[in-house]
Design a protein around this motif. Structure first.
Motif, PDB file in Angstrom:
ATOM      1  N   ARG A  82     -12.840 102.008-101.716  1.00  0.00           N
ATOM      2  CA  ARG A  82     -12.706 103.384-102.215  1.00  0.00           C
ATOM      3  C   ARG A  82     -13.733 103.656-103.307  1.00  0.00           C
ATOM      4  NH1 ARG A  82      -7.381 106.269-104.941  1.00  0.00           N
ATOM      5  NH2 ARG A  82      -8.333 108.322-105.203  1.00  0.00           N
ATOM      6  N   LEU A  83     -14.004 102.660-104.131  1.00  0.00           N
ATOM      7  CA  LEU A  83     -15.013 102.814-105.185  1.00  0.00           C
ATOM      8  C   LEU A  83     -16.356 103.199-104.586  1.00  0.00           C
ATOM      9  CD1 LEU A  83     -16.297 102.431-107.999  1.00  0.00           C
ATOM     10  CD2 LEU A  83     -16.341  99.985-107.546  1.00  0.00           C
ATOM     11  N   PHE A  84     -16.788 102.454-103.578  1.00  0.00           N
ATOM     12  CA  PHE A  84     -18.083 102.742-102.961  1.00  0.00           C
ATOM     13  C   PHE A  84     -18.057 104.086-102.240  1.00  0.00           C
ATOM     14  CE2 PHE A  84     -19.041  98.514-104.131  1.00  0.00           C
ATOM     15  CZ  PHE A  84     -20.405  98.346-104.005  1.00  0.00           C
ATOM     16  N   SER A  85     -16.937 104.416-101.607  1.00  0.00           N
ATOM     17  CA  SER A  85     -16.814 105.713-100.938  1.00  0.00           C
ATOM     18  C   SER A  85     -16.908 106.846-101.955  1.00  0.00           C
ATOM     19  CB  SER A  85     -15.486 105.783-100.182  1.00  0.00           C
ATOM     20  OG  SER A  85     -15.286 107.063 -99.624  1.00  0.00           O
ATOM     21  N   ASN A  86     -16.232 106.705-103.088  1.00  0.00           N
ATOM     22  CA  ASN A  86     -16.273 107.741-104.128  1.00  0.00           C
ATOM     23  C   ASN A  86     -17.675 107.935-104.683  1.00  0.00           C
ATOM     24  OD1 ASN A  86     -13.552 108.119-103.849  1.00  0.00           O
ATOM     25  ND2 ASN A  86     -12.985 107.341-105.865  1.00  0.00           N
ATOM     26  N   LEU A  87     -18.400 106.822-104.883  1.00  0.00           N
ATOM     27  CA  LEU A  87     -19.764 106.926-105.393  1.00  0.00           C
ATOM     28  C   LEU A  87     -20.681 107.597-104.376  1.00  0.00           C
ATOM     29  CD1 LEU A  87     -20.141 103.456-107.138  1.00  0.00           C
ATOM     30  CD2 LEU A  87     -20.162 105.678-108.266  1.00  0.00           C
ATOM     31  N   LYS A  88     -20.526 107.260-103.115  1.00  0.00           N
ATOM     32  CA  LYS A  88     -21.370 107.868-102.082  1.00  0.00           C
ATOM     33  C   LYS A  88     -21.131 109.368-101.982  1.00  0.00           C
ATOM     34  CE  LYS A  88     -21.664 103.705 -99.202  1.00  0.00           C
ATOM     35  NZ  LYS A  88     -21.240 103.051 -97.933  1.00  0.00           N
ATOM     36  N   GLN A  89     -19.873 109.778-102.133  1.00  0.00           N
ATOM     37  CA  GLN A  89     -19.523 111.189-101.988  1.00  0.00           C
ATOM     38  C   GLN A  89     -19.656 111.979-103.287  1.00  0.00           C
ATOM     39  OE1 GLN A  89     -15.597 111.388-100.224  1.00  0.00           O
ATOM     40  NE2 GLN A  89     -16.111 109.880 -98.669  1.00  0.00           N
ATOM     41  N   GLY A  90     -19.886 111.276-104.403  1.00  0.00           N
ATOM     42  CA  GLY A  90     -20.006 111.959-105.683  1.00  0.00           C
ATOM     43  C   GLY A  90     -18.670 112.282-106.324  1.00  0.00           C
ATOM     44  N   VAL A  91     -17.575 111.777-105.757  1.00  0.00           N
ATOM     45  CA  VAL A  91     -16.254 111.964-106.370  1.00  0.00           C
ATOM     46  C   VAL A  91     -16.224 111.255-107.726  1.00  0.00           C
ATOM     47  CG1 VAL A  91     -13.783 111.495-106.134  1.00  0.00           C
ATOM     48  CG2 VAL A  91     -15.133 112.165-104.128  1.00  0.00           C
ATOM     49  N   SER A  92     -16.784 110.057-107.749  1.00  0.00           N
ATOM     50  CA  SER A  92     -17.041 109.335-109.003  1.00  0.00           C
ATOM     51  C   SER A  92     -18.548 109.342-109.199  1.00  0.00           C
ATOM     52  CB  SER A  92     -16.522 107.896-108.926  1.00  0.00           C
ATOM     53  OG  SER A  92     -15.145 107.854-108.629  1.00  0.00           O
ATOM     54  N   ASN A  93     -19.009 109.533-110.446  1.00  0.00           N
ATOM     55  CA  ASN A  93     -20.448 109.689-110.633  1.00  0.00           C
ATOM     56  C   ASN A  93     -21.117 108.559-111.416  1.00  0.00           C
ATOM     57  OD1 ASN A  93     -19.363 110.411-113.130  1.00  0.00           O
ATOM     58  ND2 ASN A  93     -19.727 112.607-112.809  1.00  0.00           N
ATOM     59  N   PHE A  94     -20.351 107.515-111.770  1.00  0.00           N
ATOM     60  CA  PHE A  94     -20.962 106.436-112.556  1.00  0.00           C
ATOM     61  C   PHE A  94     -20.214 105.133-112.331  1.00  0.00           C
ATOM     62  CE2 PHE A  94     -21.212 103.763-116.323  1.00  0.00           C
ATOM     63  CZ  PHE A  94     -22.583 103.739-116.575  1.00  0.00           C
ATOM     64  N   SER A  95     -20.984 104.031-112.388  1.00  0.00           N
ATOM     65  CA  SER A  95     -20.372 102.712-112.380  1.00  0.00           C
ATOM     66  C   SER A  95     -21.348 101.713-112.983  1.00  0.00           C
ATOM     67  CB  SER A  95     -19.975 102.289-110.959  1.00  0.00           C
ATOM     68  OG  SER A  95     -19.139 101.135-111.002  1.00  0.00           O
ATOM     69  N   MET A  96     -20.921 100.476-113.092  1.00  0.00           N
ATOM     70  CA  MET A  96     -21.790  99.355-113.469  1.00  0.00           C
ATOM     71  C   MET A  96     -21.540  98.256-112.456  1.00  0.00           C
ATOM     72  SD  MET A  96     -21.789  99.245-117.658  1.00  0.00           S
ATOM     73  CE  MET A  96     -20.318 100.149-118.145  1.00  0.00           C
ATOM     74  N   LEU A  97     -22.552  98.006-111.607  1.00  0.00           N
ATOM     75  CA  LEU A  97     -22.370  97.146-110.451  1.00  0.00           C
ATOM     76  C   LEU A  97     -23.621  96.331-110.173  1.00  0.00           C
ATOM     77  CD1 LEU A  97     -20.895  99.836-108.021  1.00  0.00           C
ATOM     78  CD2 LEU A  97     -19.568  98.030-109.123  1.00  0.00           C
ATOM     79  N   VAL A  98     -23.437  95.307-109.343  1.00  0.00           N
ATOM     80  CA  VAL A  98     -24.575  94.615-108.756  1.00  0.00           C
ATOM     81  C   VAL A  98     -25.305  95.617-107.855  1.00  0.00           C
ATOM     82  CG1 VAL A  98     -25.240  92.752-107.181  1.00  0.00           C
ATOM     83  CG2 VAL A  98     -23.433  92.371-108.868  1.00  0.00           C
ATOM     84  N   ARG A  99     -26.627  95.569-107.847  1.00  0.00           N
ATOM     85  CA  ARG A  99     -27.396  96.511-107.030  1.00  0.00           C
ATOM     86  C   ARG A  99     -26.983  96.392-105.568  1.00  0.00           C
ATOM     87  NH1 ARG A  99     -32.208  99.349-107.632  1.00  0.00           N
ATOM     88  NH2 ARG A  99     -32.555  98.406-109.681  1.00  0.00           N
ATOM     89  N   ALA A 100     -26.608  97.510-104.966  1.00  0.00           N
ATOM     90  CA  ALA A 100     -26.137  97.522-103.586  1.00  0.00           C
ATOM     91  C   ALA A 100     -26.999  98.458-102.756  1.00  0.00           C
ATOM     92  CB  ALA A 100     -24.673  97.963-103.533  1.00  0.00           C
ATOM     93  N   ALA A 101     -27.515  97.954-101.646  1.00  0.00           N
ATOM     94  CA  ALA A 101     -28.380  98.768-100.776  1.00  0.00           C
ATOM     95  C   ALA A 101     -27.641  99.998-100.255  1.00  0.00           C
ATOM     96  CB  ALA A 101     -28.879  97.916 -99.615  1.00  0.00           C
ATOM     97  N   SER A 102     -26.328  99.888-100.066  1.00  0.00           N
ATOM     98  CA  SER A 102     -25.553 101.000 -99.512  1.00  0.00           C
ATOM     99  C   SER A 102     -25.462 102.190-100.468  1.00  0.00           C
ATOM    100  CB  SER A 102     -24.141 100.521 -99.158  1.00  0.00           C
ATOM    101  OG  SER A 102     -23.457 100.071-100.313  1.00  0.00           O
TER     102      SER A 102
END
Length: 244
Positions: A82-102
């Protein structure tokens, strides 16, 4: 008297219009609030807060980061998918993560990492040392539910590599399984594994850092003036790290 009253009413109306204009102007220039979305499966710790949510040491960093940047924010933990889905859709606009190609098509990453973690492979003394992922081929490996393990996860799940995966929901049960030789190796992150072994030491256990994972700021491209905001956050993050 009538003219005096009319003049007062006009002055009052003008003052009200000016105040309304200032309010609209301030609202238009106020930074958009950021939602810091983070995984509910921690690579940092096994400790939970008073609500039973895994603690995230990066929340303190986020507080200092956004306070210095003057950006309002809040945080919410999510399951990884859900975290990645939210970031892709702009529902969530920020995180701190390992660089992910997706996420590269939807999000900006900071130029510099803000921190890092290590993925370690644990073994008992009679098991052969593992210095790279290729050495895991044909072995029995304990993994912890909820972790994708990134590129290494894809490698160990590839049937061509003939790796038997034994998945368990908790760090504690993973190390208990290793101690009872249910598998040859265990994959876990430094923070949680150190906490578990400090509480329940396992005689003769050894480990090797399999990979070091850099963690970056991640900002959705639709955030207002995203590139400039990311540059600002990146610079502040480096300042905060130098101050430590």
């Amino acid at each position: 008297m009538f003219r005096s009253t009319l003049r007062q009413q006009l002055l009052g109306l003008i003052s009200l219009m000016l105040l309304m204009g200032m309010a609209v102007s301030n609202a238009a220039t106020a930074p958009t609030e950021i939602e810091y979305a983070y995984p509910d499966q921690s690579v940092w710790t096994t400790q939970v807060d008073e609500n039973g949510i895994l603690k995230n040491p990066l929340l303190d960093f986020a507080e200092r980061l956004f306070s210095r940047a003057g950006i309002p924010w809040h945080s919410t933990p999510y399951p990884a998918k859900r975290l990645f889905s939210n970031l892709k859709q702009g529902v969530s606009n920020f995180s701190m993560l390992v660089r992910a190609a997706s996420l590269e098509s939807c999000c900006l990453f900071s130029q510099q990492p803000v921190t890092h973690t290590e993925l370690r492979v644990y073994r008992l003394a009679d098991a052969a040392p593992i210095t790279d992922k290729e050495a895991l081929k044909g072995k029995r490996v304990i993994t912890i539910h909820g972790y994708s393990y990134g590129g290494l996860g894809r490698f160990i799940r590839d049937p061509a590599n003939n790796i038997e995966i034994i998945n368990t929901p908790r760090h504690e049960s993973a190390f208990a399984m290793l101690a009872h030789q249910r598998a040859d190796y265990l994959l876990d992150y430094t923070g949680p594994s150190m906490e578990v072994l400090a509480a329940e030491p396992i005689p003769g256990i050894e480990n090797h850092i399999l990979t070091t994972l850099n963690v970056y700021l991640v900002l959705h491209k639709d955030y207002p003036d995203a590139e400039q905001v990311m540059k600002k956050l990146d610079a502040i993050a480096q300042e905060l790290n130098r101050e430590q």
